[in-house]
Enzyme design. Structure first.
Site, mmCIF file in Angstrom:
data_model
loop_
_atom_site.group_PDB
_atom_site.id
_atom_site.type_symbol
_atom_site.label_atom_id
_atom_site.label_comp_id
_atom_site.label_asym_id
_atom_site.label_seq_id
_atom_site.Cartn_x
_atom_site.Cartn_y
_atom_site.Cartn_z
ATOM 1 N N LYS A 58 -10.955 -2.634 -7.710
ATOM 2 C CA LYS A 58 -10.811 -2.390 -6.278
ATOM 3 C C LYS A 58 -11.535 -1.082 -5.929
ATOM 4 O O LYS A 58 -11.319 -0.056 -6.587
ATOM 5 C CB LYS A 58 -9.300 -2.277 -5.959
ATOM 6 C CG LYS A 58 -8.973 -2.812 -4.590
ATOM 7 C CD LYS A 58 -7.475 -2.997 -4.439
ATOM 8 C CE LYS A 58 -7.132 -3.349 -3.015
ATOM 9 N NZ LYS A 58 -5.711 -3.603 -2.835
ATOM 10 N N ARG A 83 4.422 -6.384 7.089
ATOM 11 C CA ARG A 83 4.067 -5.965 8.439
ATOM 12 C C ARG A 83 4.065 -7.192 9.332
ATOM 13 O O ARG A 83 5.086 -7.610 9.822
ATOM 14 C CB ARG A 83 2.694 -5.276 8.443
ATOM 15 C CG ARG A 83 2.753 -3.858 7.956
ATOM 16 C CD ARG A 83 1.407 -3.324 7.614
ATOM 17 N NE ARG A 83 0.869 -4.002 6.452
ATOM 18 C CZ ARG A 83 -0.204 -3.630 5.791
ATOM 19 N NH1 ARG A 83 -0.886 -2.595 6.205
ATOM 20 N NH2 ARG A 83 -0.612 -4.284 4.725
ATOM 21 N N HIS A 90 4.385 3.062 4.518
ATOM 22 C CA HIS A 90 4.811 3.033 3.116
ATOM 23 C C HIS A 90 6.059 3.903 2.920
ATOM 24 O O HIS A 90 7.006 3.512 2.237
ATOM 25 C CB HIS A 90 3.729 3.619 2.200
ATOM 26 C CG HIS A 90 2.471 2.814 2.084
ATOM 27 N ND1 HIS A 90 1.218 3.351 2.242
ATOM 28 C CD2 HIS A 90 2.261 1.505 1.788
ATOM 29 C CE1 HIS A 90 0.296 2.425 2.039
ATOM 30 N NE2 HIS A 90 0.905 1.287 1.785
ATOM 31 N N SER A 118 -3.524 1.613 5.378
ATOM 32 C CA SER A 118 -4.381 2.638 4.759
ATOM 33 C C SER A 118 -5.815 2.484 5.247
ATOM 34 O O SER A 118 -6.509 3.478 5.466
ATOM 35 C CB SER A 118 -4.353 2.516 3.236
ATOM 36 O OG SER A 118 -3.058 2.704 2.739
HETATM 37 P P1 ADP Z 1 -1.647 -3.407 -2.079
HETATM 38 O O1 ADP Z 1 -3.087 -3.089 -2.383
HETATM 39 O O2 ADP Z 1 -0.841 -3.756 -3.304
HETATM 40 O O3 ADP Z 1 -1.426 -4.379 -0.945
HETATM 41 P P2 ADP Z 1 -0.878 -1.253 -0.292
HETATM 42 O O4 ADP Z 1 -0.889 0.198 -0.645
HETATM 43 O O5 ADP Z 1 -1.859 -1.690 0.735
HETATM 44 O O6 ADP Z 1 -1.046 -1.994 -1.670
HETATM 45 O O7 ADP Z 1 0.577 -1.691 0.184
HETATM 46 C C1 ADP Z 1 1.702 -1.630 -0.664
HETATM 47 C C2 ADP Z 1 2.842 -2.386 -0.001
HETATM 48 O O8 ADP Z 1 3.248 -1.724 1.201
HETATM 49 C C3 ADP Z 1 2.492 -3.820 0.404
HETATM 50 O O9 ADP Z 1 3.630 -4.634 0.209
HETATM 51 C C4 ADP Z 1 2.163 -3.702 1.882
HETATM 52 O O10 ADP Z 1 2.386 -4.925 2.578
HETATM 53 C C5 ADP Z 1 3.184 -2.637 2.292
HETATM 54 N N1 ADP Z 1 2.785 -1.909 3.501
HETATM 55 C C6 ADP Z 1 1.636 -1.279 3.761
HETATM 56 N N2 ADP Z 1 1.640 -0.707 4.983
HETATM 57 C C7 ADP Z 1 2.861 -1.016 5.524
HETATM 58 C C8 ADP Z 1 3.490 -0.769 6.807
HETATM 59 N N3 ADP Z 1 2.866 -0.094 7.760
HETATM 60 N N4 ADP Z 1 4.730 -1.253 6.990
HETATM 61 C C9 ADP Z 1 5.358 -1.986 6.033
HETATM 62 N N5 ADP Z 1 4.826 -2.267 4.822
HETATM 63 C C10 ADP Z 1 3.594 -1.787 4.572
#
Ligand code: ADP
Length: 159
Positions: A41, A90, A17, A128
């Site tokens: 969630k 990803r 992130h 996460s």
């Molecule tokens: P959500 O519940 O909205 O998917 P997340 O916190 O899981 O929220 O992710 C927020 C954004 O960051 C999403 O677009 C997700 O694809 C991206 N993201 C999460 N981890 C990574 C990573 N390791 N590399 C690139 N993008 C990521």
């Protein structure tokens, strides 16, 4: 310079992130990283804990603001005068969901565009949920999360 919103659960924020955010902060005038307060969630950390950990992790980025939101992301973006939704990609597995989300948001608000960024290869696989899994099984999460997150989670769950 456009204002971008970077919405997500950030439960907790990871180095993946943060890498997306650092790149976004170089491209856009301002990036508002905003934690979704989605009561449907099941979350690991409270919204307040997630916001505090993000604040601790983004101190080096001058044009980044941390906030929370409820409801539709596009409505929040309009309220904040943002024209860009920043999301990370990803693997191919993210693609279908992200494309659907971005096309839905385009239908709702055509003036708001989604921009996708890809992280450095070493952060690409981080999520996460794997961080939580490793932590709860006594593994070392230092490589995957910013240092303030590592410290906080160690003291909360292992202390
Ligand atoms: P959500 O519940 O909205 O998917 P997340 O916190 O899981 O929220 O992710 C927020 C954004 O960051 C999403 O677009 C997700 O694809 C991206 N993201 C999460 N981890 C990574 C990573 N390791 N590399 C690139 N993008 C990521």
């Amino acid at each position: 310079m456009p204002i971008a919103i970077y919405p997500g659960s950030f439960d907790p924020i990871t180095k993946g992130h943060l890498d997306v955010l650092e790149t976004g902060s170089k491209i856009f005038g301002k990036v508002i990283i905003t934690v979704s307060n989605n009561i449907n969630k099941n979350s690991f950390l409270t919204v307040e804990e997630r916001v505090n950990l993000i604040k601790e992790s983004v101190k080096h980025l001058e044009n980044v603001e941390v906030d929370t939101f409820e409801g539709l992301t596009v409505n929040y973006a309009k309220k904040r005068n943002a024209t860009i939704l920043l999301r990370g990609l990803r693997a191919v597995s993210d693609f279908e969901y992200e494309m659907q989300l971005s096309q839905t948001n385009s239908e709702l608000s055509p003036e708001i565009k989604t921009v996708f960024l890809i992280t450095k290869p070493e952060y690409n696989f981080i999520s996460s949920s794997t961080v939580k899994e490793i932590l709860l099984n006594n593994g070392d999460i230092a490589k995957f999360v910013p240092e303030p997150v590592n410290q906080y989670l160690i003291s909360k769950f292992k202390g």
